[in-house]
Write a protein that holds these residues in place. Structure first.
Motif, PDB file in Angstrom:
ATOM      1  N   TYR A  14       0.615  -1.035   0.124  1.00  0.00           N
ATOM      2  CA  TYR A  14      -0.106   0.005  -0.145  1.00  0.00           C
ATOM      3  C   TYR A  14       0.852   1.155  -0.083  1.00  0.00           C
ATOM      4  O   TYR A  14       1.905   1.103   0.734  1.00  0.00           O
ATOM      5  N   PHE A  16       1.465   4.205   1.239  1.00  0.00           N
ATOM      6  CA  PHE A  16       1.888   4.786   2.510  1.00  0.00           C
ATOM      7  C   PHE A  16       2.789   3.887   3.353  1.00  0.00           C
ATOM      8  O   PHE A  16       3.467   4.392   4.005  1.00  0.00           O
ATOM      9  N   GLY A  39       4.188  13.597   4.469  1.00  0.00           N
ATOM     10  CA  GLY A  39       3.954  12.380   3.358  1.00  0.00           C
ATOM     11  C   GLY A  39       2.311  12.039   3.786  1.00  0.00           C
ATOM     12  O   GLY A  39       1.308  12.780   3.239  1.00  0.00           O
ATOM     13  N   ILE A  40       2.051  11.077   4.658  1.00  0.00           N
ATOM     14  CA  ILE A  40       0.645  10.808   4.788  1.00  0.00           C
ATOM     15  C   ILE A  40       0.166  11.782   5.407  1.00  0.00           C
ATOM     16  O   ILE A  40       0.649  12.629   6.152  1.00  0.00           O
ATOM     17  N   GLY A  41      -1.204  11.802   5.198  1.00  0.00           N
ATOM     18  CA  GLY A  41      -2.016  13.015   5.733  1.00  0.00           C
ATOM     19  C   GLY A  41      -2.626  12.694   7.198  1.00  0.00           C
ATOM     20  O   GLY A  41      -3.668  12.358   7.237  1.00  0.00           O
ATOM     21  N   LYS A 107     -11.887   4.842   5.385  1.00  0.00           N
ATOM     22  CA  LYS A 107     -11.315   3.745   4.535  1.00  0.00           C
ATOM     23  C   LYS A 107     -11.683   2.606   4.936  1.00  0.00           C
ATOM     24  O   LYS A 107     -11.842   1.778   3.578  1.00  0.00           O
ATOM     25  N   TYR A 130      -7.191   8.975  -4.278  1.00  0.00           N
ATOM     26  CA  TYR A 130      -6.799   7.968  -3.152  1.00  0.00           C
ATOM     27  C   TYR A 130      -6.697   6.543  -3.401  1.00  0.00           C
ATOM     28  O   TYR A 130      -7.820   5.890  -4.119  1.00  0.00           O
ATOM     29  N   ASN A 175      -8.498  14.278  -2.763  1.00  0.00           N
ATOM     30  CA  ASN A 175      -7.200  13.748  -2.462  1.00  0.00           C
ATOM     31  C   ASN A 175      -6.667  12.975  -3.608  1.00  0.00           C
ATOM     32  O   ASN A 175      -7.232  12.051  -4.079  1.00  0.00           O
ATOM     33  N   TYR A 206     -12.784  15.122   3.381  1.00  0.00           N
ATOM     34  CA  TYR A 206     -12.051  16.605   3.642  1.00  0.00           C
ATOM     35  C   TYR A 206     -13.087  17.540   3.711  1.00  0.00           C
ATOM     36  O   TYR A 206     -12.542  18.816   3.318  1.00  0.00           O
ATOM     37  N   LYS A 237      -9.969  13.674   9.724  1.00  0.00           N
ATOM     38  CA  LYS A 237      -9.210  15.092   9.457  1.00  0.00           C
ATOM     39  C   LYS A 237     -10.268  16.233  10.002  1.00  0.00           C
ATOM     40  O   LYS A 237      -9.647  17.231   9.988  1.00  0.00           O
ATOM     41  N   TYR A 330      -4.078  19.635   1.221  1.00  0.00           N
ATOM     42  CA  TYR A 330      -2.834  19.140   0.511  1.00  0.00           C
ATOM     43  C   TYR A 330      -2.675  20.128  -0.573  1.00  0.00           C
ATOM     44  O   TYR A 330      -3.385  20.911  -0.958  1.00  0.00           O
ATOM     45  N   PHE A 362      -0.837   7.974  -6.663  1.00  0.00           N
ATOM     46  CA  PHE A 362      -2.205   8.093  -6.712  1.00  0.00           C
ATOM     47  C   PHE A 362      -2.799   7.860  -7.962  1.00  0.00           C
ATOM     48  O   PHE A 362      -3.824   8.068  -8.350  1.00  0.00           O
ATOM     49  N   ARG A 371       2.806  15.319  -3.598  1.00  0.00           N
ATOM     50  CA  ARG A 371       1.814  15.897  -2.843  1.00  0.00           C
ATOM     51  C   ARG A 371       2.464  16.086  -1.373  1.00  0.00           C
ATOM     52  O   ARG A 371       3.249  15.431  -0.950  1.00  0.00           O
TER      53      ARG A 371
END
Ligand code: MLT
Length: 395
Positions: A14, A16, A39-41, A107, A130, A175, A206, A237, A330, A362, A371
Protein backbone atom coordinates in the motif's frame (compact mmCIF):
# COMPACT_ATOMS: atom_id res chain seq x y z
CA UNK A 1 -7.34 -24.17 -0.93
CA UNK A 2 -7.13 -21.61 -3.68
CA UNK A 3 -6.08 -18.06 -2.81
CA UNK A 4 -7.78 -14.92 -4.08
CA UNK A 5 -5.43 -14.52 -7.03
CA UNK A 6 -6.61 -10.93 -7.55
CA UNK A 7 -4.11 -9.98 -4.85
CA UNK A 8 -1.37 -10.80 -7.38
CA UNK A 9 -2.60 -7.82 -9.38
CA UNK A 10 -1.97 -5.32 -6.59
CA UNK A 11 1.06 -3.11 -6.18
CA UNK A 12 3.44 -4.91 -3.78
CA UNK A 13 2.50 -2.73 -0.84
CA UNK A 14 0.00 0.00 0.00
CA UNK A 15 1.36 3.46 -0.97
CA UNK A 16 1.80 4.83 2.53
CA UNK A 17 3.39 1.60 3.75
CA UNK A 18 5.96 1.86 0.94
CA UNK A 19 6.73 5.42 2.02
CA UNK A 20 7.02 4.44 5.69
CA UNK A 21 9.37 1.60 4.74
CA UNK A 22 11.60 3.89 2.67
CA UNK A 23 11.67 6.39 5.52
CA UNK A 24 12.61 3.74 8.09
CA UNK A 25 15.44 2.48 5.89
CA UNK A 26 16.75 6.02 5.54
CA UNK A 27 16.48 6.64 9.29
CA UNK A 28 18.38 3.46 10.05
CA UNK A 29 21.21 4.53 7.75
CA UNK A 30 21.12 8.17 9.00
CA UNK A 31 20.05 8.11 12.65
CA UNK A 32 21.10 11.76 13.10
CA UNK A 33 18.83 13.10 10.33
CA UNK A 34 16.17 15.61 11.44
CA UNK A 35 13.30 14.45 9.26
CA UNK A 36 10.08 16.40 8.67
CA UNK A 37 7.11 14.31 7.58
CA UNK A 38 4.75 15.75 4.96
CA UNK A 39 3.81 12.40 3.45
CA UNK A 40 0.75 10.60 4.78
CA UNK A 41 -2.06 12.98 5.69
CA UNK A 42 -1.88 12.30 9.39
CA UNK A 43 -2.97 14.99 11.82
CA UNK A 44 -0.72 16.41 14.54
CA UNK A 45 -3.06 18.63 16.59
CA UNK A 46 -4.25 16.79 19.71
CA UNK A 47 -7.90 15.94 20.32
CA UNK A 48 -9.68 19.12 21.36
CA UNK A 49 -10.75 19.65 25.02
CA UNK A 50 -14.47 19.14 24.27
CA UNK A 51 -13.74 15.69 22.81
CA UNK A 52 -11.32 14.74 25.59
CA UNK A 53 -13.80 15.77 28.31
CA UNK A 54 -16.62 13.81 26.66
CA UNK A 55 -14.41 10.74 26.37
CA UNK A 56 -13.29 11.06 30.00
CA UNK A 57 -16.93 11.16 31.11
CA UNK A 58 -17.61 8.09 28.98
CA UNK A 59 -14.67 6.23 30.55
CA UNK A 60 -16.10 6.94 33.99
CA UNK A 61 -19.51 5.64 32.86
CA UNK A 62 -17.90 2.46 31.56
CA UNK A 63 -16.28 1.89 34.96
CA UNK A 64 -19.56 2.08 36.83
CA UNK A 65 -22.03 -0.85 36.93
CA UNK A 66 -25.08 1.44 36.60
CA UNK A 67 -23.84 3.15 33.45
CA UNK A 68 -21.65 0.43 31.92
CA UNK A 69 -22.44 -0.54 28.30
CA UNK A 70 -21.65 -3.78 26.49
CA UNK A 71 -22.28 -4.34 22.79
CA UNK A 72 -23.63 -1.21 21.15
CA UNK A 73 -25.80 -0.87 18.08
CA UNK A 74 -23.75 -1.83 15.04
CA UNK A 75 -25.21 1.15 13.23
CA UNK A 76 -23.96 3.55 15.92
CA UNK A 77 -25.56 5.06 19.02
CA UNK A 78 -28.54 7.26 18.24
CA UNK A 79 -26.96 10.19 20.15
CA UNK A 80 -24.18 10.29 17.54
CA UNK A 81 -26.46 9.58 14.57
CA UNK A 82 -28.68 12.47 15.70
CA UNK A 83 -25.69 14.78 16.10
CA UNK A 84 -24.60 13.91 12.54
CA UNK A 85 -28.16 14.41 11.35
CA UNK A 86 -28.12 17.88 12.91
CA UNK A 87 -24.83 18.68 11.17
CA UNK A 88 -26.36 17.76 7.82
CA UNK A 89 -29.49 19.77 8.59
CA UNK A 90 -27.14 22.76 8.97
CA UNK A 91 -26.01 22.12 5.39
CA UNK A 92 -29.65 22.05 4.24
CA UNK A 93 -29.73 18.23 3.99
CA UNK A 94 -32.51 16.28 5.72
CA UNK A 95 -31.54 12.72 6.64
CA UNK A 96 -33.34 9.96 8.53
CA UNK A 97 -31.49 8.71 11.60
CA UNK A 98 -31.32 5.18 10.19
CA UNK A 99 -29.73 6.42 6.98
CA UNK A 100 -26.56 7.18 8.99
CA UNK A 101 -24.17 4.33 9.84
CA UNK A 102 -21.33 5.02 12.27
CA UNK A 103 -18.10 3.19 11.51
CA UNK A 104 -14.42 3.09 12.37
CA UNK A 105 -13.50 5.32 9.44
CA UNK A 106 -13.88 6.12 5.77
CA UNK A 107 -11.19 3.74 4.56
CA UNK A 108 -12.95 0.67 6.01
CA UNK A 109 -16.35 1.73 4.70
CA UNK A 110 -15.02 2.51 1.22
CA UNK A 111 -13.68 -1.04 1.04
CA UNK A 112 -16.56 -2.76 2.85
CA UNK A 113 -19.34 -1.12 0.84
CA UNK A 114 -18.18 -3.20 -2.12
CA UNK A 115 -19.83 -6.21 -0.43
CA UNK A 116 -23.13 -4.79 -1.75
CA UNK A 117 -21.98 -4.55 -5.33
CA UNK A 118 -21.64 -7.30 -7.91
CA UNK A 119 -18.12 -8.01 -9.13
CA UNK A 120 -19.56 -7.81 -12.65
CA UNK A 121 -19.82 -4.03 -12.39
CA UNK A 122 -17.27 -1.71 -13.92
CA UNK A 123 -16.04 1.00 -11.59
CA UNK A 124 -14.90 4.38 -12.74
CA UNK A 125 -12.04 5.93 -10.81
CA UNK A 126 -10.46 9.34 -11.21
CA UNK A 127 -6.73 9.35 -11.83
CA UNK A 128 -5.05 10.60 -9.66
CA UNK A 129 -7.00 9.69 -6.53
CA UNK A 130 -6.88 8.07 -3.07
CA UNK A 131 -5.42 4.61 -3.81
CA UNK A 132 -7.94 2.71 -1.68
CA UNK A 133 -10.61 2.95 -4.42
CA UNK A 134 -8.42 1.10 -6.89
CA UNK A 135 -6.84 -1.41 -4.51
CA UNK A 136 -10.15 -2.57 -2.98
CA UNK A 137 -11.62 -3.17 -6.43
CA UNK A 138 -8.50 -4.96 -7.65
CA UNK A 139 -8.84 -7.26 -4.62
CA UNK A 140 -12.41 -8.06 -5.67
CA UNK A 141 -11.43 -8.57 -9.32
CA UNK A 142 -13.70 -5.80 -10.57
CA UNK A 143 -13.07 -4.10 -13.91
CA UNK A 144 -11.70 -0.58 -13.40
CA UNK A 145 -12.02 2.27 -15.88
CA UNK A 146 -10.13 5.51 -15.37
CA UNK A 147 -10.89 9.15 -16.03
CA UNK A 148 -8.03 11.57 -15.99
CA UNK A 149 -7.79 14.62 -13.79
CA UNK A 150 -5.41 17.08 -15.42
CA UNK A 151 -4.49 20.72 -15.30
CA UNK A 152 -6.78 21.19 -18.33
CA UNK A 153 -9.90 20.01 -16.46
CA UNK A 154 -8.77 21.44 -13.11
CA UNK A 155 -8.25 17.85 -11.83
CA UNK A 156 -12.05 17.48 -11.92
CA UNK A 157 -12.99 14.91 -14.56
CA UNK A 158 -16.59 15.17 -15.77
CA UNK A 159 -19.03 12.64 -17.24
CA UNK A 160 -18.17 13.90 -20.73
CA UNK A 161 -14.57 12.69 -20.25
CA UNK A 162 -15.63 9.36 -18.77
CA UNK A 163 -15.99 5.87 -20.19
CA UNK A 164 -19.20 3.90 -19.41
CA UNK A 165 -19.36 2.43 -15.92
CA UNK A 166 -21.77 1.29 -13.20
CA UNK A 167 -20.11 2.93 -10.20
CA UNK A 168 -18.09 6.12 -9.94
CA UNK A 169 -15.90 7.33 -7.10
CA UNK A 170 -15.88 11.05 -6.49
CA UNK A 171 -13.63 12.59 -3.85
CA UNK A 172 -14.25 16.28 -3.18
CA UNK A 173 -12.22 18.07 -1.92
CA UNK A 174 -10.00 15.74 -3.84
CA UNK A 175 -7.20 13.74 -2.32
CA UNK A 176 -4.50 14.34 -3.59
CA UNK A 177 -5.06 17.41 -5.78
CA UNK A 178 -7.20 19.55 -3.47
CA UNK A 179 -9.65 20.31 -6.31
CA UNK A 180 -13.32 20.77 -5.34
CA UNK A 181 -16.35 20.11 -7.55
CA UNK A 182 -18.88 22.95 -7.67
CA UNK A 183 -22.63 22.36 -7.48
CA UNK A 184 -23.19 22.43 -11.25
CA UNK A 185 -20.43 19.90 -11.80
CA UNK A 186 -21.82 17.57 -9.14
CA UNK A 187 -25.29 17.96 -10.65
CA UNK A 188 -23.88 16.64 -13.94
CA UNK A 189 -22.58 13.58 -12.08
CA UNK A 190 -25.89 13.06 -10.27
CA UNK A 191 -27.78 13.23 -13.57
CA UNK A 192 -25.28 10.86 -15.17
CA UNK A 193 -25.79 8.32 -12.36
CA UNK A 194 -29.59 8.60 -12.24
CA UNK A 195 -29.91 8.27 -16.03
CA UNK A 196 -28.11 4.91 -16.09
CA UNK A 197 -28.97 3.55 -12.60
CA UNK A 198 -25.31 3.86 -11.67
CA UNK A 199 -23.99 4.53 -8.17
CA UNK A 200 -21.84 7.42 -6.92
CA UNK A 201 -19.54 6.65 -4.00
CA UNK A 202 -18.88 10.12 -2.66
CA UNK A 203 -15.89 10.52 -0.36
CA UNK A 204 -16.37 13.66 1.75
CA UNK A 205 -13.48 13.03 4.16
CA UNK A 206 -12.09 16.54 3.57
CA UNK A 207 -15.39 18.45 3.53
CA UNK A 208 -14.53 20.43 6.67
CA UNK A 209 -11.72 22.17 4.76
CA UNK A 210 -14.10 23.82 2.32
CA UNK A 211 -14.12 27.49 3.19
CA UNK A 212 -16.02 28.79 0.18
CA UNK A 213 -19.71 28.66 1.06
CA UNK A 214 -20.74 28.35 -2.58
CA UNK A 215 -18.98 24.99 -2.84
CA UNK A 216 -20.84 21.83 -1.83
CA UNK A 217 -19.69 19.86 1.21
CA UNK A 218 -22.12 16.97 0.71
CA UNK A 219 -23.39 15.28 -2.44
CA UNK A 220 -26.90 15.48 -0.93
CA UNK A 221 -26.84 19.25 -1.39
CA UNK A 222 -27.42 18.36 -5.04
CA UNK A 223 -30.97 17.61 -6.15
CA UNK A 224 -31.47 13.97 -7.08
CA UNK A 225 -28.44 12.67 -5.18
CA UNK A 226 -30.41 10.54 -2.72
CA UNK A 227 -31.46 8.18 -5.50
CA UNK A 228 -27.90 7.57 -6.72
CA UNK A 229 -25.27 8.29 -4.06
CA UNK A 230 -23.69 6.87 -0.92
CA UNK A 231 -21.61 9.37 1.06
CA UNK A 232 -18.66 8.35 3.21
CA UNK A 233 -17.13 10.72 5.75
CA UNK A 234 -14.80 10.62 8.70
CA UNK A 235 -13.75 12.40 11.88
CA UNK A 236 -10.08 11.76 11.04
CA UNK A 237 -9.33 15.04 9.32
CA UNK A 238 -12.26 17.00 10.76
CA UNK A 239 -11.48 16.35 14.42
CA UNK A 240 -8.10 14.65 14.59
CA UNK A 241 -9.43 11.07 14.88
CA UNK A 242 -6.81 9.34 12.69
CA UNK A 243 -5.74 7.31 15.73
CA UNK A 244 -9.08 7.37 17.53
CA UNK A 245 -11.08 5.92 14.61
CA UNK A 246 -14.59 7.05 13.82
CA UNK A 247 -16.44 7.83 10.60
CA UNK A 248 -19.85 7.40 9.05
CA UNK A 249 -21.59 6.43 5.86
CA UNK A 250 -24.94 7.69 4.62
CA UNK A 251 -27.09 5.25 2.64
CA UNK A 252 -30.41 6.93 1.77
CA UNK A 253 -33.60 4.88 1.67
CA UNK A 254 -34.32 6.33 -1.75
CA UNK A 255 -31.31 4.51 -3.18
CA UNK A 256 -32.81 1.48 -4.91
CA UNK A 257 -31.21 -0.75 -7.52
CA UNK A 258 -32.74 -3.88 -9.05
CA UNK A 259 -35.85 -3.26 -6.89
CA UNK A 260 -33.71 -3.49 -3.75
CA UNK A 261 -32.99 -0.77 -1.20
CA UNK A 262 -29.27 -0.57 -0.46
CA UNK A 263 -29.87 0.76 3.08
CA UNK A 264 -31.11 -2.56 4.59
CA UNK A 265 -28.42 -4.41 2.65
CA UNK A 266 -25.76 -2.27 4.31
CA UNK A 267 -27.41 -2.73 7.73
CA UNK A 268 -27.41 -6.50 7.15
CA UNK A 269 -23.74 -6.36 6.19
CA UNK A 270 -22.73 -4.21 9.17
CA UNK A 271 -24.75 -6.19 11.75
CA UNK A 272 -23.11 -9.38 10.51
CA UNK A 273 -19.51 -8.30 10.08
CA UNK A 274 -19.06 -5.31 12.41
CA UNK A 275 -19.57 -4.85 16.14
CA UNK A 276 -19.61 -1.08 16.14
CA UNK A 277 -17.37 1.74 17.31
CA UNK A 278 -16.49 1.93 21.04
CA UNK A 279 -18.97 3.90 23.16
CA UNK A 280 -16.15 6.11 24.46
CA UNK A 281 -15.12 7.06 20.92
CA UNK A 282 -18.70 7.76 19.86
CA UNK A 283 -19.15 10.11 22.85
CA UNK A 284 -15.98 11.90 21.72
CA UNK A 285 -17.33 12.16 18.17
CA UNK A 286 -20.66 13.48 19.45
CA UNK A 287 -18.79 16.31 21.21
CA UNK A 288 -17.42 17.49 17.84
CA UNK A 289 -20.91 18.79 17.05
CA UNK A 290 -21.38 20.75 20.28
CA UNK A 291 -20.86 24.50 20.03
CA UNK A 292 -17.59 24.21 21.94
CA UNK A 293 -16.35 21.14 20.04
CA UNK A 294 -17.22 22.66 16.70
CA UNK A 295 -15.33 25.89 17.49
CA UNK A 296 -12.29 23.97 18.76
CA UNK A 297 -12.09 21.55 15.83
CA UNK A 298 -12.57 24.37 13.31
CA UNK A 299 -9.71 26.24 15.00
CA UNK A 300 -7.48 23.22 14.33
CA UNK A 301 -8.59 23.18 10.71
CA UNK A 302 -7.74 26.89 10.47
CA UNK A 303 -4.29 26.04 11.88
CA UNK A 304 -3.70 23.49 9.10
CA UNK A 305 -5.02 25.88 6.48
CA UNK A 306 -2.54 28.49 7.68
CA UNK A 307 0.19 25.87 7.13
CA UNK A 308 -1.12 25.37 3.60
CA UNK A 309 -0.94 29.13 3.03
CA UNK A 310 2.69 29.19 4.24
CA UNK A 311 3.53 26.29 1.93
CA UNK A 312 1.87 27.92 -1.06
CA UNK A 313 3.69 31.22 -0.41
CA UNK A 314 7.04 29.39 -0.27
CA UNK A 315 6.36 27.66 -3.60
CA UNK A 316 5.37 31.01 -5.10
CA UNK A 317 8.75 32.40 -4.05
CA UNK A 318 10.61 29.76 -6.05
CA UNK A 319 8.19 29.84 -8.99
CA UNK A 320 6.81 26.32 -8.59
CA UNK A 321 3.31 25.65 -9.97
CA UNK A 322 0.93 24.06 -7.47
CA UNK A 323 -2.76 23.36 -6.93
CA UNK A 324 -4.97 22.86 -3.88
CA UNK A 325 -4.18 24.13 -0.40
CA UNK A 326 -7.19 26.46 -0.20
CA UNK A 327 -10.19 24.22 0.46
CA UNK A 328 -7.94 21.29 1.21
CA UNK A 329 -5.03 20.28 3.47
CA UNK A 330 -3.00 19.13 0.48
CA UNK A 331 -0.70 21.00 -1.88
CA UNK A 332 -0.27 19.32 -5.25
CA UNK A 333 2.92 20.70 -6.76
CA UNK A 334 4.54 20.24 -10.14
CA UNK A 335 7.92 18.63 -9.80
CA UNK A 336 10.64 20.91 -11.16
CA UNK A 337 13.47 19.72 -13.37
CA UNK A 338 11.66 16.86 -15.12
CA UNK A 339 12.23 14.35 -12.32
CA UNK A 340 9.83 11.47 -11.71
CA UNK A 341 7.84 11.37 -8.50
CA UNK A 342 10.02 8.75 -6.85
CA UNK A 343 13.24 10.51 -7.98
CA UNK A 344 12.02 13.72 -6.36
CA UNK A 345 10.91 11.77 -3.27
CA UNK A 346 14.46 10.40 -2.84
CA UNK A 347 16.10 13.76 -3.50
CA UNK A 348 13.84 15.52 -1.02
CA UNK A 349 14.41 12.86 1.63
CA UNK A 350 18.18 12.69 1.14
CA UNK A 351 19.00 16.35 0.57
CA UNK A 352 16.31 18.16 2.58
CA UNK A 353 15.24 15.43 5.01
CA UNK A 354 11.60 16.10 4.10
CA UNK A 355 9.13 13.33 3.27
CA UNK A 356 6.30 13.85 0.76
CA UNK A 357 4.22 11.64 -1.50
CA UNK A 358 4.96 11.10 -5.20
CA UNK A 359 1.89 11.93 -7.27
CA UNK A 360 2.28 8.73 -9.25
CA UNK A 361 1.34 6.84 -6.07
CA UNK A 362 -2.19 8.15 -6.67
CA UNK A 363 -2.33 6.97 -10.29
CA UNK A 364 -0.42 7.19 -13.58
CA UNK A 365 -1.76 10.69 -14.26
CA UNK A 366 -0.11 11.85 -11.03
CA UNK A 367 3.38 11.36 -12.48
CA UNK A 368 5.27 14.64 -12.51
CA UNK A 369 3.44 15.93 -9.43
CA UNK A 370 4.13 15.68 -5.73
CA UNK A 371 1.79 15.95 -2.72
CA UNK A 372 2.69 17.78 0.47
CA UNK A 373 0.44 17.74 3.52
CA UNK A 374 -0.38 20.73 5.69
CA UNK A 375 -1.21 18.58 8.73
CA UNK A 376 2.12 19.28 10.45
CA UNK A 377 3.25 21.56 13.21
CA UNK A 378 3.55 25.20 12.06
CA UNK A 379 7.21 25.72 13.00
CA UNK A 380 8.19 22.45 11.34
CA UNK A 381 6.18 23.36 8.25
CA UNK A 382 8.07 26.66 8.00
CA UNK A 383 11.36 24.81 8.43
CA UNK A 384 10.40 22.21 5.79
CA UNK A 385 9.49 24.91 3.28
CA UNK A 386 12.83 26.69 3.87
CA UNK A 387 14.59 23.43 3.04
CA UNK A 388 12.37 22.78 0.01
CA UNK A 389 12.96 26.31 -1.33
CA UNK A 390 16.71 25.85 -0.98
CA UNK A 391 16.63 22.48 -2.73
CA UNK A 392 14.44 23.72 -5.56
CA UNK A 393 16.56 26.82 -6.16
CA UNK A 394 19.48 24.47 -6.92
CA UNK A 395 17.57 22.32 -9.45
C1 MLT B 1 -3.63 10.25 2.83
O1 MLT B 1 -2.53 10.64 3.19
O2 MLT B 1 -3.97 10.21 1.64
C2 MLT B 1 -4.58 9.81 3.88
O3 MLT B 1 -4.14 10.15 5.13
C3 MLT B 1 -4.77 8.39 3.85
C4 MLT B 1 -5.98 8.01 4.62
O4 MLT B 1 -6.76 8.86 5.04
O5 MLT B 1 -6.19 6.80 4.73
Amino acid sequence: MKINANYNNLEKSYLFITIAKKLNEYKEAHPEADIIKMGIGDVTRPLCPAVVNAMNRAVTEMGNAETFRGYGDEQGYSFLQDAIKGYYAGKGVELETDEIFVSDGAKSDLGNILDLISTENTVLVPDPVYPVYVDTNVMAGRKIAYMTGSEENGFLPMPGDAPEADIVYLCSPNNPTGAVYDKDQLKEWVDWANERDALILFDAAYEAFVGDENLPTSIYQIEGAKTCAIEVCSFSKTAGFTGTRCGYTVVPHALVRENTELNPMWRRRQTTKFNGVPYIVQRGAEAVFTEEGYAQTRADIAYYKENARIMAAALDEVGVTYFGGINSPYIWMKIPGGMTGWEFFDKLLEEANVVGTPGVGFGKAGEGYFRLTAFGNKERTIEAMERIKKLISLI
